[in-house]
Design an enzyme around this catalytic site. Structure first.
Site, PDB file in Angstrom:
ATOM      1  N   ASP A 178      77.323 -13.654 -82.799  1.00 57.83           N
ATOM      2  CA  ASP A 178      78.249 -14.535 -82.078  1.00 57.83           C
ATOM      3  C   ASP A 178      78.258 -15.928 -82.719  1.00 57.83           C
ATOM      4  O   ASP A 178      79.307 -16.545 -82.885  1.00 57.83           O
ATOM      5  CB  ASP A 178      77.910 -14.595 -80.582  1.00 57.83           C
ATOM      6  CG  ASP A 178      76.421 -14.685 -80.311  1.00 57.83           C
ATOM      7  OD1 ASP A 178      75.612 -14.446 -81.235  1.00 57.83           O
ATOM      8  OD2 ASP A 178      76.040 -15.012 -79.167  1.00 57.83           O
TER       9      ASP A 178
ATOM     10  N   ASP B 242      82.662  -5.126 -89.817  1.00 54.91           N
ATOM     11  CA  ASP B 242      84.102  -4.859 -89.682  1.00 54.91           C
ATOM     12  C   ASP B 242      84.802  -6.128 -89.194  1.00 54.91           C
ATOM     13  O   ASP B 242      85.823  -6.559 -89.743  1.00 54.91           O
ATOM     14  CB  ASP B 242      84.275  -3.712 -88.660  1.00 54.91           C
ATOM     15  CG  ASP B 242      85.686  -3.162 -88.641  1.00 54.91           C
ATOM     16  OD1 ASP B 242      86.521  -3.624 -89.436  1.00 54.91           O
ATOM     17  OD2 ASP B 242      85.949  -2.265 -87.811  1.00 54.91           O
TER      18      ASP B 242
ATOM     19  N   LYS C 296      72.146  -8.979 -83.877  1.00 55.16           N
ATOM     20  CA  LYS C 296      72.117  -9.362 -82.461  1.00 55.16           C
ATOM     21  C   LYS C 296      70.724  -8.991 -81.963  1.00 55.16           C
ATOM     22  O   LYS C 296      70.548  -8.209 -81.025  1.00 55.16           O
ATOM     23  CB  LYS C 296      73.246  -8.615 -81.728  1.00 55.16           C
ATOM     24  CG  LYS C 296      73.539  -9.095 -80.322  1.00 55.16           C
ATOM     25  CD  LYS C 296      74.230 -10.447 -80.258  1.00 55.16           C
ATOM     26  CE  LYS C 296      74.368 -10.881 -78.805  1.00 55.16           C
ATOM     27  NZ  LYS C 296      74.689 -12.299 -78.636  1.00 55.16           N
TER      28      LYS C 296
ATOM     29  N   TYR D 272      79.892   3.386 -84.999  1.00 50.85           N
ATOM     30  CA  TYR D 272      81.080   4.200 -85.268  1.00 50.85           C
ATOM     31  C   TYR D 272      80.734   5.680 -85.477  1.00 50.85           C
ATOM     32  O   TYR D 272      81.597   6.532 -85.386  1.00 50.85           O
ATOM     33  CB  TYR D 272      81.836   3.687 -86.504  1.00 50.85           C
ATOM     34  CG  TYR D 272      82.433   2.300 -86.324  1.00 50.85           C
ATOM     35  CD1 TYR D 272      82.416   1.664 -85.084  1.00 50.85           C
ATOM     36  CD2 TYR D 272      83.005   1.627 -87.377  1.00 50.85           C
ATOM     37  CE1 TYR D 272      82.945   0.402 -84.920  1.00 50.85           C
ATOM     38  CE2 TYR D 272      83.552   0.358 -87.220  1.00 50.85           C
ATOM     39  CZ  TYR D 272      83.508  -0.256 -85.979  1.00 50.85           C
ATOM     40  OH  TYR D 272      84.039  -1.501 -85.823  1.00 50.85           O
TER      41      TYR D 272
ATOM     42  N   ASP E 280      86.838  -9.271 -91.628  1.00 51.72           N
ATOM     43  CA  ASP E 280      88.246  -9.615 -91.380  1.00 51.72           C
ATOM     44  C   ASP E 280      88.387 -11.094 -91.025  1.00 51.72           C
ATOM     45  O   ASP E 280      89.350 -11.747 -91.421  1.00 51.72           O
ATOM     46  CB  ASP E 280      88.813  -8.767 -90.233  1.00 51.72           C
ATOM     47  CG  ASP E 280      89.489  -7.507 -90.750  1.00 51.72           C
ATOM     48  OD1 ASP E 280      89.344  -7.213 -91.944  1.00 51.72           O
ATOM     49  OD2 ASP E 280      90.173  -6.832 -89.958  1.00 51.72           O
TER      50      ASP E 280
END
Ligand code: NAD
Length: 359
Positions: free
Chosen positions: A226, A250, A194, A144, A254
């Site tokens: 994943d 993020d 990852k 980000y 959620d």
């Protein structure tokens, strides 16, 4: 810390309604544990746009700077949605606050209480006793914020670039937050990365492996993001602390919040170096129910508990508030969002008063 200063930024929508209840619970905790915080209110978000012309007025920033912690409600709503994106309450208030105060570690506890498993979208037989996950998300680095970040025209269209970049120190400081948190919980950290594809993932894994021996009482596992996205739905009760870089955190936070079932129950903390932090519910301003006195104040109340724990080292008072919430849930009181047959439906104020009384 027996005394301290708190900037109270209620914001918009249900923010002021649920904040009022958090303040009542803090008062009750002050009475029981003999401390006294000084609270200063300031406008933020849509109301600040209306009153001062911008979502984060300088006067609000000054009050925050003069404080030891920020207790935040939530910001935004339909009234301000037509503003240019950069002026919208969330973007123009929360992102600068994170930057100004160096809030690098975002803690999102997602506890699914046994009595509320019906509110979870996963099959209840998977979580007979509920679950209790803490997602620790790196908040100021990664994809980000990395440079270059740009879009350029090409002969065939456009080319967009975002850059994921991390340095050892950025990973270490948030990893320490996660390991320390695990020590006070079920003593497990799952590092979500990852590493099979990303250089950053490799660095996260190496760095966390190097830190782990400092916390011999904490069990560490590494999981690809994943797979983590699947496992938190298949077996959420397996997890204690999940440590994630910014983008993965993020998404996973959620997802875990959704699996827990009730947004109105979930607090969060965003921590800086030292003890400064911003504490807020995970949900938004809930415009659909704002002003009706029916919002669930528990996320805001538990955010206040996190504030006592992390910014004022008052773990005892924090635990008392958390236990009061559990007690009131066990007694069968429910706001509309967590209501089920056989329980008693109450409004925001009654729920707050019951928790304050239980403290
Ligand atoms: P939301 O979280 O406000 O609402 C989603 C759903 O959850 C709604 O049905 C709402 O009624 C319910 N809900 C949320 N909190 C609740 C509570 N405490 N008690 C009972 N029910 C609750 O998300 P949204 O509708 O996508 O966004 C509404 C506004 O909030 C938007 O303007 C958005 O930008 C803003 N927002 C702000 C923040 C923040 O300040 N950090 C975060 C998310 C959204």
């Amino acid at each position: 810390m027996k005394n301290g200063k708190v900037a109270v930024l209620s914001g918009d929508g249900i923010g002021p309604e649920v904040m009022e209840q958090a303040m009542a619970v803090l008062k009750a905790a002050e009475g029981r544990f003999g401390f006294q915080l000084e609270y200063t209110r300031a406008d933020v978000g849509g109301i600040a746009i209306d009153n001062h012309g911008k979502a984060l007025p300088d006067s609000t920033v000054e009050i925050c700077r003069a404080s030891d912690a920020i207790l935040f409600g939530s910001v935004g709503g339909p009234k301000w949605e037509s503003l240019p994106p950069a002026e919208q309450p969330e973007r123009a208030a929360l992102l600068p606050l994170r930057k100004i105060f160096g809030l690098y570690a975002n803690l999102r506890p997602a506890k699914c209480y046994q009595q509320l498993i019906h509110a979870s979208p996963v099959k209840n037989e998977i979580i007979p006793h509920g679950f209790d996950i803490l997602v620790v998300r790196e908040l100021t680095g990664g994809l980000y914020f990395g440079q270059p970040k740009q879009t350029v025209k090409t002969e065939t269209g456009e080319r967009a670039v975002d850059t994921m970049v991390y340095e050892t120190g950025e990973i270490e400081r948030v990893a320490h937050v996660a390991f320390r948190a695990a020590q006070k919980r079920s003593k497990k950290v799952a590092v979500v990365d990852k590493a099979n594809v990303l250089e950053c993932g490799q660095l996260w894994r190496r760095t966390c492996k190097a830190i782990a021996p400092q916390y011999p009482d904490v069990a560490v596992e590494f999981i690809y993001v994943d797979n983590a996205a699947m496992q938190v739905v298949r077996n959420p009760a397996h997890y204690d602390v999940m440590l994630c870089e910014n983008t993965f955190g993020d998404i996973i936070s959620d997802e875990v919040a959704a699996v827990a079932g009730s947004l109105g129950m979930l607090p969060s903390a965003s921590l800086a170096e030292g003890t400064f932090g911003l504490y807020e519910p995970s949900g938004g301003t809930a415009p659909d129910i704002a002003g009706k006195g029916i919002a669930n104040p528990i996320a805001q109340i538990l955010s206040a508990a996190l504030m006592l724990r992390f910014s004022f080292a008052m773990d005892e008072a924090a635990v008392a508030i958390e236990q009061a919430v559990e007690k009131v849930i066990a007694s069968g009181l429910r706001t509309g969002d967590i209501f089920s047959a056989g329980t008693t439906k109450v409004g925001t104020a009654e729920m707050g008063a019951a928790i304050a009384a239980a403290v």
